[in-house]
Design a protein around this motif. Structure first.
Motif, mmCIF file in Angstrom:
data_model
loop_
_atom_site.group_PDB
_atom_site.id
_atom_site.type_symbol
_atom_site.label_atom_id
_atom_site.label_comp_id
_atom_site.label_asym_id
_atom_site.label_seq_id
_atom_site.Cartn_x
_atom_site.Cartn_y
_atom_site.Cartn_z
ATOM 1 N N ARG A 1 -57.768 -46.301 25.108
ATOM 2 C CA ARG A 1 -56.840 -45.931 24.023
ATOM 3 C C ARG A 1 -56.414 -47.125 23.183
ATOM 4 N NH1 ARG A 1 -52.759 -41.587 27.043
ATOM 5 N NH2 ARG A 1 -54.408 -40.123 27.695
ATOM 6 N N SER A 2 -57.047 -48.265 23.397
ATOM 7 C CA SER A 2 -56.674 -49.471 22.663
ATOM 8 C C SER A 2 -57.229 -49.423 21.251
ATOM 9 C CB SER A 2 -57.187 -50.717 23.389
ATOM 10 O OG SER A 2 -56.672 -50.767 24.707
ATOM 11 N N GLN A 3 -56.500 -50.042 20.331
ATOM 12 C CA GLN A 3 -56.900 -50.050 18.927
ATOM 13 C C GLN A 3 -57.616 -51.343 18.572
ATOM 14 O OE1 GLN A 3 -56.559 -47.255 17.136
ATOM 15 N NE2 GLN A 3 -55.637 -46.373 18.995
ATOM 16 N N HIS A 4 -58.717 -51.606 19.256
ATOM 17 C CA HIS A 4 -59.579 -52.737 18.928
ATOM 18 C C HIS A 4 -61.023 -52.287 19.080
ATOM 19 C CE1 HIS A 4 -59.822 -53.119 23.293
ATOM 20 N NE2 HIS A 4 -58.524 -53.382 23.357
ATOM 21 N N ASP B 1 -62.847 -48.753 20.449
ATOM 22 C CA ASP B 1 -63.730 -47.902 19.634
ATOM 23 C C ASP B 1 -65.064 -47.680 20.329
ATOM 24 O OD1 ASP B 1 -61.762 -47.807 17.720
ATOM 25 O OD2 ASP B 1 -62.560 -49.509 16.590
ATOM 26 N N SER C 1 -61.793 -55.229 14.079
ATOM 27 C CA SER C 1 -61.980 -53.800 14.311
ATOM 28 C C SER C 1 -62.595 -53.106 13.102
ATOM 29 C CB SER C 1 -60.632 -53.149 14.670
ATOM 30 O OG SER C 1 -60.797 -51.780 14.943
#
Length: 451
Positions: free
Chosen positions: A373-376, A380, A421
């Motif tokens: 669930r990480s935004q990096h 992805d 990202s």
């Protein structure tokens, strides 16, 4: 003429002897079957006991027979003492995987297994498993013991919650952690004999956000004597486990100091940074400081790698990753790559090997599961792999990425430089567009050929 042709063919197909002075040992808990070449002694196979004097007798007999390399299976933990004794006598010990020595023909006995291992090793068909050095082996034993203590501690917490639930005491469901400041104070008050909810409410910390009325209701229940007894014993066992874990942390820190001195020519930093706020399962020492001194890079900068995961990986792999020639060998040893089976030019299977994962493999998988669930860019990648093959597929694929990053950092002393990202997403989109354009050109060519 036919017999001569068969003899020539047999000579041509015979395997070359690579290790003429090789011996094979079938390891057991009580008996050790040792096989040497047939021309070395009147008896080429002998049985020995498993006591220390028997192990030295094995080494003496092998010296008498002119043996310089020995192969044996890694059966449980029975091989370890024999390995240490043989290493002391100067033998080159090959610790073979049991999967590579199973195909012995005929009736299976300890003697036949030893002879088969000796033949395979003399022809160079056995490869040695990874064996850690002394410091890494000590760290591995301590870290695995600490993991067991942590699991026992978690079991005692669950049993405490069950005892409270059996008495319909539900305050543990309104606070974050039963072993925190508030939970510990209330449990100790209950064990001391307090039953009045109003008096128990005095132990609630001001940071608890639950409603006071709900807390008061949750502290009303049926005080059963057997459940109070179980609660008391489980709490005492939990306290004892935490004390044992702290002593284990001190011993682990001593080993890490020795590894730091070995990496820095005997020098140990006199000033050590204090440990900041820590989680319950985190070690009592500053993990990042020791890991940076040992690896000369900050492996905790890798996404998902926690203090416990980094210590687990270090204890399983050691500091010298050159034992694996490339990162592909490293991820293969970790069983984080497909085991491709090709027959008739076709891929018939690509599933992972069915074997118990070691601590390093589990650490990389836990780290991979933590970035979904990480935004990096790694998050992805996880979500894209999950859409392709499911959650388990994504965990293995992302764990492989993390293992490759760790391998390059530790072996080549490269710092972790994450991708941007947005740039990673745009690069994937460009690759996808190029793939679709190639498919479109191929489809147009097929359509024109039909017309």
């Amino acid at each position: 003429m036919i017999k001569q042709a068969k003899n020539k063919e047999a000579k041509h197909l015979s395997l070359e002897v690579v290790h003429p002075n090789a011996a094979g040992i079938d390891v057991g808990s009580r008996l050790m079957s040792v096989a040497v070449p047939a021309d070395r002694d009147r008896e080429c196979v002998k049985e020995f006991g498993s006591f220390t004097c028997d192990l030295h007798a094995i080494a003496g007999w092998l010296k008498q027979c002119g043996i310089d390399t020995v192969a044996m299976e890694c059966t449980g933990v029975y091989w370890k003492n024999l390995y240490l004794v043989l290493a002391e006598y100067g033998f080159d010990v090959c610790l073979a995987n049991a999967r590579h020595t199973r195909n012995v023909s005929g009736k299976k006995t300890d003697e036949s297994d030893a002879i088969w291992i000796q033949r395979l090793h003399s022809c160079g068909l056995l490869s040695s498993s990874f064996l850690p050095d002394d410091l890494t082996g000590s760290l591995r034993s301590l870290v695995r013991h600490r993991r067991g203590i942590t699991q026992d501690s978690s079991r005692y917490i669950l049993r405490m919650k069950k005892a409270l639930e059996m008495m319909n005491i539900k305050f543990h469901s309104l606070i974050r952690d039963l072993t925190g400041k508030t939970g510990t104070a209330i449990v100790e008050a209950i064990i001391a004999g307090e039953r009045d909810p109003e008096n128990l409410l005095k132990h609630i910390d001001f940071r608890v956000k639950a409603n006071k009325e709900d807390l008061r209701k949750s502290l009303q229940g049926h005080w059963r004597q057997e459940q109070l007894f179980l609660l008391t014993q489980c709490y005492q066992l939990y306290q004892f486990a935490e004390q044992q874990k702290q002593e284990c942390d001190n011993k682990i820190e001593t080993v890490l100091q020795a590894m730091e001195a070995l990496k820095n020519d005997g020098e140990i930093a006199s000033v050590r940074p204090r440990l900041k706020a820590r989680q319950r399962k985190q070690p009592m020492f500053n993990t990042q400081f020791y890991l940076h001194k040992i690896h000369n890079v900050d492996v905790l900068s890798i996404y998902g790698i926690s203090d416990n995961a980094a210590i687990e990986i270090l204890s399983e792999t050691g500091t010298n990753l050159a034992k694996w020639p490339t990162e592909k060998h490293f991820v293969s040893w970790l069983n984080l790559c497909p085991n491709n089976k090709i027959s008739g030019g076709k891929l018939i299977s690509s599933s992972l090997l069915k074997k118990k994962p070691n601590g390093a493999t589990q650490a990389f998988k836990f780290a991979a599961n933590g970035v979904q669930r990480s935004q990096h860019w790694l998050g992805d990648y996880f979500r894209r792999m999950k859409a392709r093959g499911g959650n388990k597929y994504a965990i293995v694929a992302t764990a492989r990425k993390l293992a490759i990053i760790y391998y390059k950092m530790v072996r080549y002393h490269q710092n972790f430089i994450p991708f941007d990202s947005q740039e990673y997403k745009s690069k994937f989109q460009r690759t996808k567009i190029a793939h679709l354009e190639r498919l479109l050109i191929k489809l147009k060519a097929e359509t024109l050929s039909v017309i």
